[in-house]
Design a protein around this motif. Structure first.
Motif, PDB file in Angstrom:
ATOM      1  N   LYS A  77      44.022  19.721 -12.340  1.00  0.00           N
ATOM      2  CA  LYS A  77      43.265  20.768 -11.638  1.00  0.00           C
ATOM      3  C   LYS A  77      42.557  21.681 -12.631  1.00  0.00           C
ATOM      4  N   LEU A 111      36.182  10.149  -8.766  1.00  0.00           N
ATOM      5  CA  LEU A 111      37.049  11.326  -8.676  1.00  0.00           C
ATOM      6  C   LEU A 111      36.228  12.603  -8.585  1.00  0.00           C
ATOM      7  N   ASP A 136      34.673  12.885  -5.250  1.00  0.00           N
ATOM      8  CA  ASP A 136      35.701  13.219  -4.272  1.00  0.00           C
ATOM      9  C   ASP A 136      36.045  14.710  -4.306  1.00  0.00           C
ATOM     10  N   GLN A 137      35.921  15.304  -5.491  1.00  0.00           N
ATOM     11  CA  GLN A 137      36.235  16.724  -5.661  1.00  0.00           C
ATOM     12  C   GLN A 137      34.997  17.619  -5.523  1.00  0.00           C
ATOM     13  N   LYS A 187      47.019  12.414  -6.059  1.00  0.00           N
ATOM     14  CA  LYS A 187      47.233  12.999  -4.744  1.00  0.00           C
ATOM     15  C   LYS A 187      48.216  14.172  -4.799  1.00  0.00           C
ATOM     16  N   THR A 210      46.186  17.100  -6.512  1.00  0.00           N
ATOM     17  CA  THR A 210      44.959  17.630  -5.906  1.00  0.00           C
ATOM     18  C   THR A 210      44.861  17.391  -4.401  1.00  0.00           C
ATOM     19  N   SER A 224      43.989  14.569  -3.278  1.00  0.00           N
ATOM     20  CA  SER A 224      42.961  13.539  -3.143  1.00  0.00           C
ATOM     21  C   SER A 224      43.577  12.166  -2.879  1.00  0.00           C
ATOM     22  N   ASP A 225      42.919  11.380  -2.062  1.00  0.00           N
ATOM     23  CA  ASP A 225      43.333  10.004  -1.797  1.00  0.00           C
ATOM     24  C   ASP A 225      42.596   9.008  -2.691  1.00  0.00           C
ATOM     25  N   TRP A 226      41.798   9.524  -3.636  1.00  0.00           N
ATOM     26  CA  TRP A 226      41.023   8.651  -4.492  1.00  0.00           C
ATOM     27  C   TRP A 226      41.934   7.814  -5.389  1.00  0.00           C
TER      28      TRP A 226
END
Length: 328
Positions: free
Chosen positions: A143, A174, A177-178, A245, A248, A250-252
């Motif tokens: 992060k 990534l 995705d962010q 995940k 963050t 995230s599912d990436w």
């Protein structure tokens, strides 16, 4: 010798020559392999593909009863080596380790080659991407790194494969995705993870989004720190490295794969012998122990399933590359 007899002699000689040229390959196939086999690796020495190819090659020697010579053919973001495999005679004496980039390069216009350009032998490895930084980097977690990139787009660089390669796509995906422009981090092409990591340690780049096994020696030496892994579960090698995940939300995810292929047109009996040998290698204790010791993921798929796997990989990666602006 009369004119007629000369013609008869010539016809007999041509027929004999024709018979020899059609029967010799069959005899050669029956005795396959009768000489050393070359295993082409499209990436540089010291990386994950090279390490996987060398253990596969050494174990194939036992199964085939002939030396297997690993040859690194680097350049062109993986195109040079993959092209060399595809262009080789389909006689079983030149095979190669195809990597995930074969599902990506044609989307960039680098080559017309794809997974369909080869005779699939067997899928043997899969490894997720990670986020590696220098050990003295100021980021406590992924992060912090993402916040720094967002605050100073263009300041940071990354490396670990060719332009548009799997680790480039892993990072670009990534960032997207962010909600960060993928172009916010400049990409420095390299001939694989090993030179990319060395460039990072030397200060040339700040990020190497390569797999944990590829970074292992530098992590263990205290020169590299891993911030996250792009997988839905932790690594068996470094279970304390968090998943993306968990850090963050995230599912990436993104992973590289490697498999043995041969040129198109490989005779069936040679194909069957190679496929059986690779299947035995992938199931052997020597292979699984080596891969576990390096933290490499073990997976196996035979020729038909490997062909389907490559086709699916091609479609999915092409869609992702278009989404992040890497595809042409």
């Amino acid at each position: 010798m009369t004119h007629r007899s000369r013609r008869a002699w010539l016809a007999t000689a041509i027929a004999a020559l024709s018979f020899a040229t059609t029967t010799l390959p069959a005899a050669a196939q029956a005795n396959y392999p009768s000489r050393p086999v070359t295993l082409i690796v499209p990436w540089g020495a010291g990386g994950g593909t090279d390490a996987t190819a060398r253990i596969v090659g050494s174990l194939l020697e036992k199964e085939l009863g002939q030396p297997v010579t690993v040859v690194n053919r680097t350049g062109g973001s993986g195109v040079v080596g993959h092209a060399a495999i595809a262009a080789a005679p389909p006689d079983g004496y030149t095979i190669g380790m195809a990597t995930v980039e074969i599902s990506m390069m044609h989307w960039q216009g680098l080559t017309e080659l794809s997974g369909a350009s080869y005779t699939p032998i067997g899928l043997v490895n899969i490894d997720p991407a990670g986020i590696q930084v220098r050990a003295d980097a100021p980021y406590k977690n992924v992060k912090d790194l993402l916040a720094a990139i967002k605050a100073s787009p263009g300041k940071y660089k990354a490396s670990g494969t060719g332009q548009g390669g799997i680790w480039h796509l892993a990072l670009a995906g990534l960032l997207r995705d962010q909600k960060i422009d993928p172009a916010a981090v400049g990409w420095v092409p390299s001939n694989g993870a090993a030179p990319g990591l060395q460039d990072m340690v030397a200060g040339g780049v700040e990020i190497a989004p390569v797999s944990l096994p590829e970074a292992r020696s530098l992590i263990d030496a205290g020169k590299v720190r891993s911030l996250a892994i792009m997988s839905d579960k932790p690594s068996a090698l470094y279970p304390k490295v968090p998943t993306l995940k968990s850090e963050t939300g995230s599912d990436w995810t993104m992973a590289a794969w490697r498999g043995i292929v041969a040129p198109k047109g490989l005779p069936k009996d040679i194909h069957d012998k190679l496929a059986a040998a690779v299947r035995k290698v992938a199931a052997s204790k020597e292979y699984t122990d080596f891969m576990a010791s390096r933290g490499f993921g073990v997976i196996y798929a035979g020729p038909e399933d490997f062909a389907k796997f490559m086709a699916k990989s091609d479609q999915e990666l092409g869609a992702t590359m278009k989404a992040v602006g890497i595809a042409k």
